[in-house]
Design a protein around this motif. Structure first.
Motif, PDB file in Angstrom:
ATOM      1  N   LYS A   1      -7.086  -0.038  -7.139  1.00  0.00           N
ATOM      2  CA  LYS A   1      -6.213   0.260  -5.985  1.00  0.00           C
ATOM      3  C   LYS A   1      -5.039   1.131  -6.430  1.00  0.00           C
ATOM      4  O   LYS A   1      -4.699   2.127  -5.785  1.00  0.00           O
ATOM      5  N   LEU A   2      -4.454   0.793  -7.598  1.00  0.00           N
ATOM      6  CA  LEU A   2      -3.311   1.570  -8.098  1.00  0.00           C
ATOM      7  C   LEU A   2      -3.755   2.986  -8.439  1.00  0.00           C
ATOM      8  O   LEU A   2      -3.060   3.958  -8.162  1.00  0.00           O
TER       9      LEU A   2
ATOM     10  N   PHE B   1      -4.496   6.136 -16.449  1.00  0.00           N
ATOM     11  CA  PHE B   1      -3.051   5.935 -16.633  1.00  0.00           C
ATOM     12  C   PHE B   1      -2.680   6.234 -18.075  1.00  0.00           C
ATOM     13  O   PHE B   1      -3.268   5.688 -19.007  1.00  0.00           O
ATOM     14  N   HIS B   2      -1.697   7.122 -18.258  1.00  0.00           N
ATOM     15  CA  HIS B   2      -1.328   7.522 -19.619  1.00  0.00           C
ATOM     16  C   HIS B   2       0.178   7.551 -19.837  1.00  0.00           C
ATOM     17  O   HIS B   2       0.661   8.206 -20.768  1.00  0.00           O
TER      18      HIS B   2
ATOM     19  N   LYS C   1      -2.950   8.715  -6.709  1.00  0.00           N
ATOM     20  CA  LYS C   1      -3.341  10.076  -6.317  1.00  0.00           C
ATOM     21  C   LYS C   1      -2.612  10.520  -5.051  1.00  0.00           C
ATOM     22  O   LYS C   1      -2.545  11.690  -4.717  1.00  0.00           O
ATOM     23  N   GLU C   2      -2.051   9.548  -4.326  1.00  0.00           N
ATOM     24  CA  GLU C   2      -1.404   9.858  -3.030  1.00  0.00           C
ATOM     25  C   GLU C   2       0.099  10.035  -3.159  1.00  0.00           C
ATOM     26  O   GLU C   2       0.727  10.679  -2.341  1.00  0.00           O
ATOM     27  N   ILE C   3       0.703   9.422  -4.183  1.00  0.00           N
ATOM     28  CA  ILE C   3       2.181   9.365  -4.152  1.00  0.00           C
ATOM     29  C   ILE C   3       2.835  10.599  -4.766  1.00  0.00           C
ATOM     30  O   ILE C   3       4.025  10.810  -4.600  1.00  0.00           O
ATOM     31  N   GLY C   4       2.076  11.417  -5.508  1.00  0.00           N
ATOM     32  CA  GLY C   4       2.616  12.701  -5.955  1.00  0.00           C
ATOM     33  C   GLY C   4       3.602  12.645  -7.100  1.00  0.00           C
ATOM     34  O   GLY C   4       4.206  13.649  -7.464  1.00  0.00           O
TER      35      GLY C   4
ATOM     36  N   GLY D   1       0.835  -1.202   0.000  1.00  0.00           N
ATOM     37  CA  GLY D   1       0.000   0.000   0.000  1.00  0.00           C
ATOM     38  C   GLY D   1       0.862   1.240   0.000  1.00  0.00           C
ATOM     39  O   GLY D   1       2.026   1.190  -0.432  1.00  0.00           O
ATOM     40  N   LEU D   2       0.301   2.316   0.506  1.00  0.00           N
ATOM     41  CA  LEU D   2       0.952   3.618   0.430  1.00  0.00           C
ATOM     42  C   LEU D   2       2.314   3.624   1.127  1.00  0.00           C
ATOM     43  O   LEU D   2       3.296   4.160   0.592  1.00  0.00           O
TER      44      LEU D   2
END
Ligand SMILES: CC(C)CCOP(=O)(O)OP(=O)(O)O
Ligand SMILES: [Mg+2]
Length: 367
Positions: free
Chosen positions: A177-178, A211-212, A183-186, A135-136
């Motif tokens: 989940k990814l 995802f791009h 959105k959290e990892i910056g 996880g995070l």
């Protein structure tokens, strides 16, 4: 984690000495950059400066993720990182699962940022680990260890199917989940295949989750099915008998670059999978990639030392500059628009996938 450490070492030994690369065609031979006898500028006018997810790099050459996990593998990472920094390129690291499972392996990755203080660096983790509870906090750890500018999430289902201890978990919920974690990892997330390529269908699925950024890693370079066949045979593992049935499984590199660019015209694409020189990089970019990437030839050079890595990458840069001059491409944006001819298997592949070459030409030039 002893078995994990062993697998990391065995992977380097198998990829370098196991004869597991270039068992099939990347189809890069089916694309020709059209010769321009009078470029309209000189070799020294060729500008290779480019961008990697918004960060400036001196040329569109990436050393894609390969190893880490022990002091010896860390030494190789450090050698590669120092040359990448010298030349203003970009580098990924091998899977950092081992950092989570064996924290003392951290140093073998930390050395990369220490030797490449300003280069864009890409962290690496596998989809199965995301499914199995990473996880995070785990992502923050593997990102902070190299102060990563991006995170590559590797997709290696063909390898895991034949890996004796493989984990073949690719359930839909892992993408959700990814997406939430991204959105959290910056930092940007890159979805990275590992020798089988990304398809129209799979890129559309990834795009629908937001995802791009893609490292297509197509068929034609290292075959991880062949690597795990080797490892399985050493262990008398029954799955190895079936691995050779799939030795040509996957999407050739030239085809997956086109499939990905076709499916997500504004995406960021690393063209990789069996690229071995600067002409391959030029072709990958002319086909629609933003940068060209390779791993194995750099790993092999790193075993001989820093000078060998430097001379390999300098040769690649010269080959890229030569291809740009003689295709009339003064800079990377022009290379994306260079005239190309597509023949043979690659032409047939596009036709059977419903990609019209004339429409494709507009798509690839849009970049
Ligand atoms: C990512 C792949 C091409 C090479 C590593 O495979 P692996 O299953 O050993 O990686 P993990 O340590 O993440 O499980
Ligand atoms: Mg794995």
């Amino acid at each position: 984690p002893r078995h994990l450490i062993n697998r990391k070492l065995e992977h380097v030994e198998a990829t370098v000495f196991g004869g597991v690369e270039r068992l099939t065609s990347t189809m890069l031979d089916d694309i020709t950059l059209v010769h321009q006898a009078f470029p309209g500028f000189s070799l020294e006018d060729v500008e290779t400066m480019s961008y990697f997810l918004g960060k400036k790099i001196s040329s569109p050459i990436m050393v894609t993720g390969m190893t880490g996990g022990t002091p010896e593998l860390g030494r190789l990472n450090g050698i590669i990182a120092s040359v990448v920094e010298e030349m203003g390129l970009v580098m990924g690291v091998g899977s950092e699962r081992i950092v989570i499972e064996n924290p003392s392996s951290e140093e073998s990755f930390r050395v990369v940022r220490r030797n490449a203080p300003t280069s864009p660096l890409v962290a690496n983790i596998g989809v199965p680990q995301l499914y199995r509870g990473y996880g995070l906090s785990e992502l923050k750890t593997i990102i902070s260890v190299i102060e990563a500018d991006a995170l590559a999430v590797h997709l290696n289902v063909a390898q895991e199917v034949f890996q004796p201890e493989g984990e073949t978990d690719y359930r839909e919920e892992t993408l959700a989940k990814l997406r939430d974690l991204s959105k959290e990892i910056g930092i940007p997330v890159i979805l990275k295949e590992t020798g089988c390529g990304l398809s129209i269908e799979t890129v559309r699925r990834f795009s629908s989750y937001g995802f791009h950024n893609f490292d297509v890693s197509g068929q034609g370079g290292t075959s991880w099915v062949a690597v795990e066949k080797l490892r399985g045979e050493r262990r008398g593992n029954w799955k190895s008998r079936s691995a050779s049935v799939f030795s040509t499984w996957g999407i050739p590199t030239a085809a997956t670059i086109m499939e990905t660019r076709w499916s997500d015209p504004t995406s960021f694409i690393i063209g990789s999978g069996g690229l071995r020189n600067g002409l391959d990089i030029a072709k990958a970019i002319a086909l629609g990639a933003d940068v060209g990437g390779f791993a194995l030839p750099v790993l092999e050079a790193s075993l001989e030392g820093k000078n060998s890595v430097r001379s390999f990458l300098n040769d690649v840069l010269f080959q890229l500059q030569a291809a740009m001059l003689m295709s009339g491409s003064k800079d990377v944006k022009s290379l994306r628009k260079a005239s190309i001819v597509i023949r043979g298997g690659l032409k047939e592949w596009m036709e059977s996938r419903g990609i019209s070459l004339s429409t494709y030409d507009k798509v690839r030039k849009g970049g």
